[in-house]
Each structure stands twice: as C-alpha cells, then as structure tokens.
Design an enzyme around this catalytic site. Structure first.
Site, short mmCIF file in Angstrom:
data_model
loop_
_atom_site.label_atom_id
_atom_site.label_comp_id
_atom_site.label_asym_id
_atom_site.label_seq_id
_atom_site.Cartn_x
_atom_site.Cartn_y
_atom_site.Cartn_z
N GLU A 106 0.85 -1.19 0.00
CA GLU A 106 0.00 0.00 0.00
C GLU A 106 0.89 1.24 0.00
O GLU A 106 1.83 1.30 0.78
CB GLU A 106 -0.90 0.05 1.24
CG GLU A 106 -1.85 1.24 1.17
CD GLU A 106 -2.79 1.35 2.39
OE1 GLU A 106 -2.67 0.57 3.32
OE2 GLU A 106 -3.63 2.26 2.35
N GLY A 108 3.27 2.26 10.85
CA GLY A 108 2.94 1.48 12.03
C GLY A 108 2.68 0.01 11.72
O GLY A 108 3.30 -0.88 12.31
N ALA A 109 1.78 -0.26 10.80
CA ALA A 109 1.43 -1.63 10.50
C ALA A 109 0.58 -1.65 9.23
O ALA A 109 0.11 -0.62 8.77
CB ALA A 109 0.63 -2.24 11.64
N ASN A 120 -2.63 -6.30 5.34
CA ASN A 120 -2.68 -7.33 4.30
C ASN A 120 -3.62 -8.47 4.68
O ASN A 120 -3.61 -8.93 5.80
CB ASN A 120 -1.29 -7.93 4.08
CG ASN A 120 -0.20 -6.88 4.03
OD1 ASN A 120 -0.29 -5.95 3.25
ND2 ASN A 120 0.80 -7.00 4.89
N GLU A 125 -5.60 -2.79 12.70
CA GLU A 125 -5.33 -3.63 11.52
C GLU A 125 -6.36 -4.76 11.42
O GLU A 125 -6.82 -5.10 10.35
CB GLU A 125 -3.91 -4.21 11.55
CG GLU A 125 -2.80 -3.17 11.70
CD GLU A 125 -2.90 -2.00 10.75
OE1 GLU A 125 -3.42 -2.15 9.63
OE2 GLU A 125 -2.46 -0.89 11.14
N HIS A 159 -9.58 -3.51 9.97
CA HIS A 159 -9.51 -3.28 8.52
C HIS A 159 -10.05 -4.48 7.73
O HIS A 159 -10.43 -4.32 6.58
CB HIS A 159 -8.07 -3.04 8.08
CG HIS A 159 -7.66 -1.59 8.02
ND1 HIS A 159 -8.45 -0.61 7.47
CD2 HIS A 159 -6.52 -0.96 8.42
CE1 HIS A 159 -7.82 0.56 7.53
NE2 HIS A 159 -6.65 0.37 8.11
N1 TRP Z 1 -2.95 1.01 5.80
C1 TRP Z 1 -2.03 1.08 6.90
C2 TRP Z 1 -2.87 1.37 8.15
O1 TRP Z 1 -3.36 2.44 8.35
C3 TRP Z 1 -1.00 2.12 6.81
C4 TRP Z 1 -0.08 2.19 5.65
C5 TRP Z 1 -0.27 2.80 4.49
C6 TRP Z 1 1.25 1.79 5.63
N2 TRP Z 1 0.88 2.81 3.73
C7 TRP Z 1 1.80 2.21 4.43
C8 TRP Z 1 2.01 1.11 6.54
C9 TRP Z 1 3.15 1.99 4.13
C10 TRP Z 1 3.33 0.88 6.23
C11 TRP Z 1 3.89 1.32 5.05
O2 TRP Z 1 -3.14 0.53 8.90
ZN ZN Z 2 -5.39 1.92 8.72
#
Ligand code: TRP
Ligand code: ZN
Length: 870
Positions: A124, A264-265, A268, A301, A304
C-alpha cells in the site's frame, strides 16, 4: 528545478480499461536476485473502448513476456522504467511475465524488501508495481495463487495471504509452498514473508463456532515478547463481534513483526505485517504507552479486515473511507478496553496539536483530497484522525442504533467491492432516513472551522439564547462559504446540577449563523460547549477566567472539565508570551496557580485524570494562533509556569510523589498506568526546582525503576537538565540496552527532544553512534524526526536546525523517499516565521529543491511549503 512530477486529480477518475480477476505467481526468493513469474488473466472492461493494456512496473528487469503462451519479440511490446504496454486483440487474454528484482537493494521499503534477514512486502499504496507488472489500483480485484520457493534452512517460514494448500521439498535444500487466497483483493493487500522466524500460536472461536488459528511471527529470540499482542488480537476479535457484529472470515490470521517498516502496520489480507515496535512488549523494554499503542494498532489492523479489505477504496482519494472509519472503530475499542475519558482527552489533545496544525499549514487538504502528486504523502493526520472525527459526527447525528443500521446496509451493498466516501454516506443516509446532504461537505473542506459562541440569559423569560456562528479558517474559502452541518453537544450548568435539555443537549448548526433558545432555564447558567468534543472545531467561547474555573470544578462532562483547565492555562500562557516579548517577566494570576494547587492536593480526582489536568498545553498549542511565532518566549512562558507551580506547591508535590510509590509487579492496567503517569508528572514539576535534591530524586527514580515506563520517563526529565548526573544516567542506559533496537530508539528520542542549548550538536554526535542506522525508519524517526519536532531547538535563530534537517533530507531521499518527505514536513511553520528565520528556512528548502532528482514525495511537500504550486 525539476517540475515534471504530474498532479493527479480526483475528478479525472475513470474505470480501468482492463481487469485481472486472477493471478498466479511464483517467487524464487533470493536477497540479491528474486525471480517472479506472473500469469495474469486479463479481461477487457466492456464499457471501455479498445485500448492497449498498460501494466505498471518499476525497479524491475523484464526477462520475458508472452500473451496466450506466445512469447513476444522485441518490438511487439514497449517497456520503460514505469510501464509495460501490450496490445491485446481479444476480450480476454493470458499475459505471462518473468521479472527479476533485487530486494536487498530496496531501501525505500516498498514492494518486496529485506528487513534484516527476513523478506517482507509493503504494497500500500503502490508497492505491488515493484514486484511484478500489474494493474496496480484498488478498483482491480484479483484472486491470487502464490508459490514461494526458497532455501529451506534460511527461510523455513514461507507466508502469503489465504490458505496454504501444499508444501513440497525441492532438490538443492529448497522448499516450495503454495497459497490460495479465496477472497478477491486489490494488489495493495498482497503480502509475502519469508524467514527464519519464531512463532507463538493461539486460537479464537468465533461466535458462529469456527476456530481460527492465530499466529504471531517475530525474529528469533523475540517470541516471549509477543503475548501482549496476542491478547490484544483476541480482545479485538471478540469486540468486533459484539459491537459491530463482524466476524473473521479466513481460517488463519497471522501477524509478522518487522524491524524495518515505514509506518505502524499494514492490514494485508490474513497476513498483517507490523512495525516490531507495535508488536513486541515486555515490562523491562516497553512503556505503558507502548502497551496501549500495541493494543490499539493490533485492533486497527484487525478491524480493517471488514472496513478496508472486504469493502475497499475505489481510488486513493477515498483513503479516508477505510482509514477514518477504521480509526473511529479502534478509538471506540480502546475507549471500551482502556478508558473512555483518558483516551478521548489524549486523542483530542493530539488532534489539536498535530491535525489542526496540518490543516493550517502549507499541506492542508480535505479528508478526501482533490489532488496529489504522491499519494504516499496523504497518509496524514487529516485523512486518519480528522477522518475519524467525521465518522464520529455521523455517529453522533444518527445515534448508535441507526449508525449500526447504516453499517449493515453499507456491507450489504458493497461487500467485495471498491467504493467511495459518497457510497458510505449514502448507506448511512438511506438506512437512517436522516438527510446528510449538508453534512457531506465535510469531505471536501480543508481547514478547521471556527465556532463563535455567544450565550445570554433572560432572567424574566427564564430563557437562554445561544448564538452560534461558523467561519472557515482556511484562506482558500470565502468567509461565507457554504455552511457545514456541525453537531454540537452542550450543557447548561447551575450552581448545583444542570438543566435538562432535549436530545441530551445535541444541537445541529446548519447555517453560517443560527440562534438556539432554551426555555425553562432556572438561573443564569454556565455554558459547557462541544461536550466530548462532538465536532472537530475551534471554539471561541469568550469564557471568563471565573467561568473556566467553575467549569473545571463542576462540569459533569469530563472532557469539558479538562478542556476548561487547558483553556485557562492557554490564556495565561499566551499573555505570558506577550510579557516576555515586552521584556517583562511573566506573572501568573494567583487564581491559576491556586487551581493547580487544588488539583495536586485533591484526594478525589482519579490519578490519570489528575496527570492530564497537570499537563500544561504543549509549545505547539501555545503558538498556534501566533504569527510570527516567538519560539524562545513560548518555551520560556511554559517553563516559567511549570516552575511557578513547582515552587508554590513543592511540599504537596513531594508528598504526592512519595504516596504514589508502588513496588508491586508491573501490570499495564489503567489504574497502575494512571499512578505511574501522575508520579512521573510530579517528578517533572519537581525537577523544575533545579536543586541538588531534585536531581537526586530523578536519579533515584531512574536507578530504582522496575519497568521501562519509569526508566525512560525519568531519563526524559534528566535529559532536559544540564548536569553530570544526567550524562551518567544516559550512559548507564546505553550500556544496558545497546543491543535492543527498540529501546535504543527511546534513548535517541529523549536526547533529541531535550530543550538544552547543545541539542543540535548532540544529535549530530548521536548520528555517529554505532546503534544509529539511516536505513531503519524507526531509528531515523527517533533521532531526526524527534529533533525536527523540537520546536525550540529546530527553530534556532541561526538557522542551523533548518540547514541540518535539509542536509538530512538530501541524504535520505535517495534511500527512502517516505522518510525524506516526513522530514520535509518539519518545515510546516514556514508561513509563520519572523523574517530572519523565514529567510534561513527558504534558503534551506531551495537547497533541497536544487539537488538532482528529488523524489516526488519530498518534492511535493517542499514545493507546497514554499507556495510554488498556487
Ligand atoms: N494502511 C495502513 C494502516 O493504516 C498504513 C499504511 C499505508 C502503511 N501505507 C503504508 C504502513 C506503508 C506501512 C507502510 O493501517
Ligand atoms: Zn489503517
């Protein structure tokens, strides 16, 4: 100056020309050379005209490409450093590519890269195009079958999304594993992990009676620090069933802790990858706030899986669709399992400090942005935290039951689809029957609304009249821009008790100016406004010091109680800044000092609330309305108030400090956390006495600490004191923890945050420390980002703070553009500096732009800071 970075506009959205409903991939994993064969079943979008197939692909070597089994010759396709273009004759085709990539050279940490000796991925928002040629956009949903081949000794653990369907031994000490993910998903949720990892396992029984296998993987030797994360996961799974009626869908759920990670995290599908700082915890190494942060991020997470994965975003402009909603959900969870009051106060405090500042600065944008150069730059406080406030307002307007009806309809309509913020609001509106057409404007509006409040009481009519006026603070909108729908909760307080108001005091401001009349109000009331922080606005209440004191003592809404204290302190601090500017010393009203005294001495206030009530507004907050900002005066004002409180209430502080001592075993429950934070708050004040005795107390606190909260908490206080004792403690700490990266990061951070005059030199020196590593984001954040947020020292008059961070941006940009753009964000105060500083900052930023080949990440932030894109 390089300006060929293209701006992408939300209004230009069109559906993809082709979809890839299915992909079969095979990875031959080697750190320096990984081969990836991908078979894409390609289908033409029937509503589109005939057009070539454009596949995104970056940082890879194309070895061969074929269509329907026929290998293409040179000239039958075109390829450059961004895409592969093919012509397809039929409505369906099978496209196979073979590419080579080098994970060990991938320091941007997007796509497939090495975190230490572990392979992991971050896709992402647009990392998948660094793994294979693909239609890398979230509205293209794909069913994945993935084969992983690797050396068995170095990579016994091979993971991808979904179910493992086979494992095979191969000649040459290799093995192969195949995964099938039954849920179609966008490429940004794809993940691969390979390594020699420790694992802890557990299970969760869903309410429909399915047993889910839970795994947490970490580097060898870290398994015993994963249990708190596992408990957090189970709590989150249960909570989502009970509150939202949402159950997990696959048979296994895995979390992997990686040391090198940009954020942070990452959620997936079925295989979350986490920054190890949000997984690993033991009392000796993790602070209370680490424990709480892990619980929240694990929940975020996990949540999500429904809000993000099952229903995802049509395009990246819709990011807040999943992030705002998921932050709202994790905040609700944390309020339940941690503390509703403390969490709300801390969330609002950080929203005001960071999001309000972002919204007033050069990179301000609506929760649903209208354009971007680099989407990575939009994982912001605004999209996340303000986005969560927007969802919270919908919740307030609809109420819990209708809101849940809206969620149900949202999933009924959109499960398995990629949708927009408008689709979400439509579901909320249709399910509840409540008109949200005015409310919707929040999605497109940048800036923090200002709410002017004017209340008056008519003794004869026994009526209270409340006049509300909303204004937009953002220069881009006319003052009479279309009004927002702002839900505001109020209370009217009597000397004892409060007025019964219809709807629990919830009123809806729908016009630029509106008057509300409340009848049967027995006596002139005090107004408690924006209770629980119903709306993310700045309230101009015009409350007098007396009224603030009354609210602080009597408001039944604990957020407003705390807020009244903050407002009183802010008022005094801001006039103290003016006094410093005039060259006179600050004098604090006796009543303010007395208020602090009574908080310290009050036996009936709970410890965690007391710690928050004694927390002075941050320097960031104090200077928010100032232009130009006088950084020295802001710091001096805050320090002098702290010191005045310390000197006036020395004995009570010492007494309280002693009473709070506790030598029972460490536990991260809210009561113990509150006690520790109040005790450290006392220590902070006591240290302002600046006596031999107070330094001794800090030192003893540090030496006797039985957990990381006390250890780093006291070390942070010491790092702000110019004394050999501080240096001694810092080196004891380093000696003890030099091999623990997560703990060393705390050591870097307390020094970079120090208000001592030598801090910049210290930071430069720490860059040479053997524990420092420019390629590991956590370490760079601890040292450089912390320094750049150290308002006093970063903004030194000489401009050396600016020049230093500018140099670091240039150095880090070719390594990791996400990190360089984060550092570039430090210059957000550009529009609010005195002339001398502005000149220094401009020179530093122009120097960054002048370099060759700046990434679009850093380019976008720096150029917008300098006002070049207007
Ligand atoms: N989607 C992730 C979250 O909010 C965050 C995220 C977006 C991310 N791009 C990233 C994490 C790149 C690590 C690296 O939970
Ligand atoms: Zn998120």
């Amino acid at each position: 100056m390089k300006t060929n970075h293209r701006t992408i506009h939300r209004e230009d959205y069109t559906e993809p020309d082709y979809y890839t409903p299915e992909i079969r991939m095979s990875f031959e994993l080697n750190p320096e050379s990984t081969l990836i064969r991908s078979v894409l079943s390609v289908e033409r979008n029937k509503s589109k005209q005939h057009s070539p197939l454009v596949l995104s692909g970056e940082c890879m070597k194309l070895i061969e490409v074929s269509i329907d089994g026929k290998k293409l010759k040179n000239g039958e396709y075109t390829v450059n450093d961004r895409e592969l273009v093919l012509s397809i004759d039929a409505d369906k085709a099978e496209v196979t590519t073979l590419v080579e990539i080098n994970p060990s050279e991938n320091t941007a940490l997007e796509g497939l890269y090495m975190s230490g000796s572990m392979f992991c991925t971050q896709n992402e928002p647009e990392g998948f195009r660094r793994i294979t040629y693909s239609i890398d956009r979230p509205d293209n949903m794909t069913r994945y079958t993935v084969e992983l081949i690797a050396d068995k000794k170095n990579y016994p653990v091979l993971l991808s999304n979904g179910n493992r369907i086979s494992e095979t031994e191969l000649p040459g000490g290799k093995h192969s594993v195949i995964y099938v993910d039954p849920f179609p998903k966008p490429s940004y949720l794809f993940a691969v992990v390979a390594g020699d990892l420790d694992r802890i396992s557990d299970s969760f029984n869903t309410r429909s009676g399915r047993e889910i296998e839970l795994n947490i993987y970490s580097d060898r030797g870290n398994a015993d620090r994963c249990f708190h994360a596992m408990e957090s996961l189970k709590k989150a799974m249960k909570w989502d069933e009970e509150r939202f009626g949402l159950e997990y869908d696959l048979d296994t759920y895995s979390i992997v802790a990686a040391d090198s990670f940009n954020m942070g995290a990452m959620e997936n599908k079925g295989l979350n990858i986490f920054n190890s700082s949000y997984v690993l915890a033991a009392p000796e190494t993790a602070t209370d706030s680490d424990y709480l942060g892990i619980e929240s991020v694990i929940a975020h997470e996990y949540f999500h899986n429904w809000t993000g994965n099952r229903v995802t975003c049509r395009d990246w402009f819709q990011l807040t669709l999943k992030e705002g909603l998921t932050v709202f959900r994790d905040q609700e969870f944390s309020a339940d399992v941690q503390s509703p009051t403390v969490n709300r106060i801390m969330d609002v405090d950080s929203l005001r400090a960071d999001q309000f500042e972002e919204d007033a600065g050069p990179n301000s944008h609506p929760v649903r942005p209208d354009n971007y150069i680099e989407i990575n730059n939009f994982y912001t406080r605004t999209v996340y935290e303000k986005g969560a406030e927007v969802i919270r307002m919908i919740h307030t307007i609809l109420g819990e039951e209708r809101f849940m009806g809206g969620m149900k309809l949202y999933f009924e309509r959109h499960d398995g689809r990629a949708v927009t913020c408008d689709d979400f609001v439509d579901a909320m509106q249709d399910a509840s029957g409540i008109d949200l057409s005015v409310f919707r404007r929040w999605y497109g509006r940048a800036g923090t609304p200002v709410l002017c409040v004017d209340g008056s009481y008519d003794t004869e009519k026994k009526a209270y009249t409340l006049k509300l006026r909303q204004q937009n603070s953002d220069r881009r909108y006319p003052p009479d821009a279309e009004p927002l729908h702002i839900p505001i909760k109020i209370g009217l307080l009597y000397d004892n008790g409060e007025a019964d108001l219809p709807n629990e005091g919830l009123i809806h401001l729908m016009e630029n100016e509106q008057t509300f009349i409340f009848n049967n109000i027995k006596q002139r009331p005090a107004l408690s406004v924006n209770r629980g922080f119903t709306a993310p606005v700045k309230v101009k209440s015009g409350h007098s010091d007396d009224e603030l004191r009354f609210l602080f003592a009597n408001d039944s809404d604990s957020f407003c109680r705390w807020d009244a204290g903050q407002s009183a302190a802010l008022k005094s601090l801001r006039s103290a800044v003016e006094a410093f500017n005039r060259g006179s010393g600050a004098v604090y009203p006796d009543s303010l000092l007395q208020a602090y005294g009574s908080v310290i001495e009050d036996k009936n206030i709970d410890n965690s609330f007391k710690a928050l009530a004694l927390l002075l507004p941050s320097e960031q907050l104090i200077c928010q309305e100032m232009n130009p900002v006088d950084f020295e005066a802001v710091h001096a004002a805050r320090r002098s108030l702290k010191s005045a409180v310390a000197h006036n209430f020395r004995d009570s502080l010492l007494k309280l400090y002693q009473e709070l001592e506790d030598d029972s075993a460490y536990s991260p429950d809210m009561e113990s956390i509150g006690r520790r934070s109040l005790r450290l708050r006392c220590l902070e004040y006591i240290s302002e006495l600046n006596s031999g005795e107070s330094i001794e107390l800090c030192k003893n606190h540090f030496l006797n600490a039985g957990n990381m909260t006390d250890s780093i908490g006291s070390l942070r206080v010491l790092a702000g004191i110019d004394s050999p004792v501080s240096l001694e403690c810092l080196s004891i700490f380093r000696e003890k923890w030099q091999d623990n990266m997560l703990v060393m990061n705390k050591w870097f951070a307390v020094q970079a945050a120090s208000s001592l005059p030598g801090t910049l030199d210290k930071v430069k020196q720490l860059e040479m420390d053997s524990a420092y590593n420019v390629k590991v984001p956590n370490i760079v954040r601890s040292l450089l980002v912390t320094f750049s947020r150290n308002q006093l020292r970063f903004n030194s008059q000489r401009g050396d703070g600016y020049r230093y961070i500018a140099e670091k941006i240039k150095e880090i940009d070719p390594i990791n553009p996400s990190m360089s753009s984060m550092l570039a964000g430090s210059f957000k105060m550009y529009g609010r500096l005195d002339e001398a500083r502005r000149l220094e900052m401009r020179k530093a930023l122009e120097d960054v732009l002048a370099g060759p080949g700046l990434s679009k990440n850093a380019y976008e932030i720096v150029s917008k800071t300098l006002g070049m894109n207007k």
